[in-house]
Design a protein around this motif. Structure first.
Motif, mmCIF file in Angstrom:
data_model
loop_
_atom_site.group_PDB
_atom_site.id
_atom_site.type_symbol
_atom_site.label_atom_id
_atom_site.label_comp_id
_atom_site.label_asym_id
_atom_site.label_seq_id
_atom_site.Cartn_x
_atom_site.Cartn_y
_atom_site.Cartn_z
ATOM 1 N N PRO A 95 -30.065 -27.524 13.378
ATOM 2 C CA PRO A 95 -30.585 -28.161 12.168
ATOM 3 C C PRO A 95 -31.964 -28.784 12.410
ATOM 4 O O PRO A 95 -32.252 -29.265 13.509
ATOM 5 C CB PRO A 95 -29.549 -29.237 11.853
ATOM 6 C CG PRO A 95 -28.318 -28.838 12.607
ATOM 7 C CD PRO A 95 -28.786 -28.127 13.824
ATOM 8 N N VAL A 96 -32.796 -28.764 11.372
ATOM 9 C CA VAL A 96 -34.098 -29.424 11.418
ATOM 10 C C VAL A 96 -34.041 -30.575 10.401
ATOM 11 O O VAL A 96 -34.375 -30.395 9.224
ATOM 12 C CB VAL A 96 -35.235 -28.447 11.076
ATOM 13 C CG1 VAL A 96 -36.600 -29.130 11.261
ATOM 14 C CG2 VAL A 96 -35.149 -27.181 11.935
ATOM 15 N N PRO A 97 -33.588 -31.762 10.832
ATOM 16 C CA PRO A 97 -33.282 -32.853 9.894
ATOM 17 C C PRO A 97 -34.432 -33.229 8.965
ATOM 18 O O PRO A 97 -34.215 -33.495 7.780
ATOM 19 C CB PRO A 97 -32.905 -34.017 10.823
ATOM 20 C CG PRO A 97 -32.427 -33.358 12.074
ATOM 21 C CD PRO A 97 -33.273 -32.132 12.225
ATOM 22 N N PHE A 100 -27.460 -37.254 -3.031
ATOM 23 C CA PHE A 100 -26.849 -36.619 -1.871
ATOM 24 C C PHE A 100 -27.622 -36.981 -0.600
ATOM 25 O O PHE A 100 -28.850 -37.106 -0.606
ATOM 26 C CB PHE A 100 -26.845 -35.099 -2.020
ATOM 27 C CG PHE A 100 -25.722 -34.568 -2.866
ATOM 28 C CD1 PHE A 100 -24.431 -34.514 -2.367
ATOM 29 C CD2 PHE A 100 -25.961 -34.097 -4.148
ATOM 30 C CE1 PHE A 100 -23.390 -34.009 -3.134
ATOM 31 C CE2 PHE A 100 -24.925 -33.595 -4.926
ATOM 32 C CZ PHE A 100 -23.644 -33.551 -4.423
ATOM 33 N N LYS A 101 -26.885 -37.134 0.485
ATOM 34 C CA LYS A 101 -27.479 -37.342 1.808
ATOM 35 C C LYS A 101 -26.774 -36.417 2.793
ATOM 36 O O LYS A 101 -25.613 -36.049 2.598
ATOM 37 C CB LYS A 101 -27.349 -38.794 2.255
ATOM 38 C CG LYS A 101 -28.157 -39.769 1.420
ATOM 39 C CD LYS A 101 -28.033 -41.186 1.946
ATOM 40 C CE LYS A 101 -28.877 -42.142 1.111
ATOM 41 N NZ LYS A 101 -28.784 -43.539 1.615
ATOM 42 N N VAL A 102 -27.491 -36.048 3.845
ATOM 43 C CA VAL A 102 -26.902 -35.192 4.872
ATOM 44 C C VAL A 102 -26.735 -35.993 6.153
ATOM 45 O O VAL A 102 -27.593 -36.807 6.511
ATOM 46 C CB VAL A 102 -27.768 -33.932 5.112
ATOM 47 C CG1 VAL A 102 -29.157 -34.284 5.596
ATOM 48 C CG2 VAL A 102 -27.079 -32.988 6.104
ATOM 49 N N SER A 103 -25.618 -35.796 6.824
ATOM 50 C CA SER A 103 -25.360 -36.473 8.086
ATOM 51 C C SER A 103 -24.744 -35.479 9.059
ATOM 52 O O SER A 103 -24.256 -34.428 8.681
ATOM 53 C CB SER A 103 -24.416 -37.667 7.886
ATOM 54 O OG SER A 103 -23.178 -37.225 7.333
ATOM 55 N N GLY A 104 -24.752 -35.846 10.326
ATOM 56 C CA GLY A 104 -24.217 -34.965 11.346
ATOM 57 C C GLY A 104 -25.313 -34.504 12.287
ATOM 58 O O GLY A 104 -26.435 -35.002 12.234
ATOM 59 N N PRO A 105 -24.990 -33.562 13.167
ATOM 60 C CA PRO A 105 -23.745 -32.786 13.170
ATOM 61 C C PRO A 105 -22.526 -33.578 13.649
ATOM 62 O O PRO A 105 -22.640 -34.510 14.426
ATOM 63 C CB PRO A 105 -24.073 -31.632 14.134
ATOM 64 C CG PRO A 105 -25.161 -32.146 15.005
ATOM 65 C CD PRO A 105 -25.948 -33.099 14.191
ATOM 66 N N VAL A 106 -21.363 -33.150 13.133
ATOM 67 C CA VAL A 106 -20.082 -33.717 13.528
ATOM 68 C C VAL A 106 -19.126 -32.558 13.808
ATOM 69 O O VAL A 106 -19.413 -31.413 13.484
ATOM 70 C CB VAL A 106 -19.494 -34.623 12.424
ATOM 71 C CG1 VAL A 106 -20.398 -35.822 12.177
ATOM 72 C CG2 VAL A 106 -19.291 -33.838 11.133
ATOM 73 N N LYS A 107 -18.007 -32.884 14.422
ATOM 74 C CA LYS A 107 -16.975 -31.879 14.675
ATOM 75 C C LYS A 107 -15.908 -31.965 13.591
ATOM 76 O O LYS A 107 -15.366 -33.032 13.320
ATOM 77 C CB LYS A 107 -16.338 -32.102 16.049
ATOM 78 C CG LYS A 107 -17.219 -31.679 17.220
ATOM 79 C CD LYS A 107 -17.387 -30.157 17.278
ATOM 80 C CE LYS A 107 -18.176 -29.734 18.511
ATOM 81 N NZ LYS A 107 -18.345 -28.262 18.568
ATOM 82 N N VAL A 108 -15.629 -30.839 12.960
ATOM 83 C CA VAL A 108 -14.599 -30.743 11.930
ATOM 84 C C VAL A 108 -13.646 -29.624 12.319
ATOM 85 O O VAL A 108 -14.009 -28.446 12.282
ATOM 86 C CB VAL A 108 -15.206 -30.467 10.542
ATOM 87 C CG1 VAL A 108 -14.103 -30.335 9.500
ATOM 88 C CG2 VAL A 108 -16.176 -31.567 10.151
ATOM 89 N N ARG A 109 -12.448 -30.010 12.746
ATOM 90 C CA ARG A 109 -11.443 -29.033 13.183
ATOM 91 C C ARG A 109 -12.011 -28.074 14.233
ATOM 92 O O ARG A 109 -11.827 -26.869 14.168
ATOM 93 C CB ARG A 109 -10.891 -28.256 11.990
ATOM 94 C CG ARG A 109 -10.129 -29.129 11.002
ATOM 95 C CD ARG A 109 -9.614 -28.327 9.829
ATOM 96 N NE ARG A 109 -8.905 -29.183 8.882
ATOM 97 C CZ ARG A 109 -8.401 -28.742 7.734
ATOM 98 N NH1 ARG A 109 -8.526 -27.462 7.402
ATOM 99 N NH2 ARG A 109 -7.784 -29.572 6.923
#
Length: 221
Positions: free
Chosen positions: A77-79, A88-97
């Motif tokens: 990603p290029v934040p 809307f806001k974007v966050s992460g990266p995170v782990k989902v499953r």
């Protein structure tokens, strides 16, 4: 005369019945759809690309959350380049499953926000890190809530597949054409791969006669 009246009455009832049937694309309860589109279906390694999220119908929401998963070995990603429709806001990266994901959301609040059909809700920007025949960007969840905080019936977007092509090496340049050394001394050569965005930038150093000179990572003895 009686038969004619019955015929006209039947015809009028049929017309009224047909007018009561909604068109197929406006059927009651027909869910809208979220969609994701990539700026290109094939790019070179090192290029950037965008993935845009839209809805095919307008909606009003007081809260929303979407998760978009990708392969971190292939995409980064290029934040600073992400573009979000307010609020809307974007966050992460995170782990989902077990998958790496970006979260696109805004928390439930007093104020409702209306989004137009085909409006870009989010534009995510990625840099390509490695070649891949088909890397997948997928929406694994989409929860949107109306002004009464009831879930909005919008289908989750289908995944997009992107091919990332390898860039072949066309040559190697050295910082010196001639290097003169006395016996027992060392010198250094620097190598640059052409083009500089080639998929494989590694250089293997070898000597054609190790009785005269040895070389390791550009250091000659």
């Amino acid at each position: 005369m009686i038969k004619l009246r019955r015929y006209i009455s039947t015809l009028l009832m049929l017309v009224l019945f047909l007018n009561m049937i909604p068109p197929a694309n406006a059927a009651e309860g027909d869910p809208g759809k979220l969609s994701m589109t990539a700026s290109a279906d094939a790019v070179n390694r090192g290029d950037t690309l965008t993935v845009t999220i839209t809805a095919n119908q307008s909606f009003t929401s007081r809260g929303a959350g979407m998760t978009v998963c990708y392969d971190p070995a292939v995409l980064e990603p290029v934040p600073d380049s992400h573009q979000m429709a307010s609020p809307f806001k974007v966050s992460g990266p995170v782990k989902v499953r077990g998958k790496t994901a970006l979260c696109i959301s805004f928390l439930p609040g007093e104020e409702s926000h209306t989004f137009a059909a085909d409006q870009a809700l989010a534009v995510l920007t990625f840099k390509t890190l490695a070649p891949a025949e088909n890397t997948v960007v997928e929406m694994t969840a989409a929860d949107l809530y109306d002004s009464a905080l009831k879930r909005i019936d919008l289908e989750t977007a289908q995944e997009v597949k992107i091919g990332i092509k390898a860039i072949s090496v066309t040559g190697i340049t050295l910082d010196k054409n001639i290097l003169e050394l006395e016996i027992g001394s060392t010198g250094v050569l620097k190598a640059a791969v052409v083009p500089e965005n080639a998929s494989d930038l590694s250089v293997i150093w070898t000597s054609s006669d190790e009785t005269k000179v040895t070389v390791e990572n550009g250091v000659l003895t």
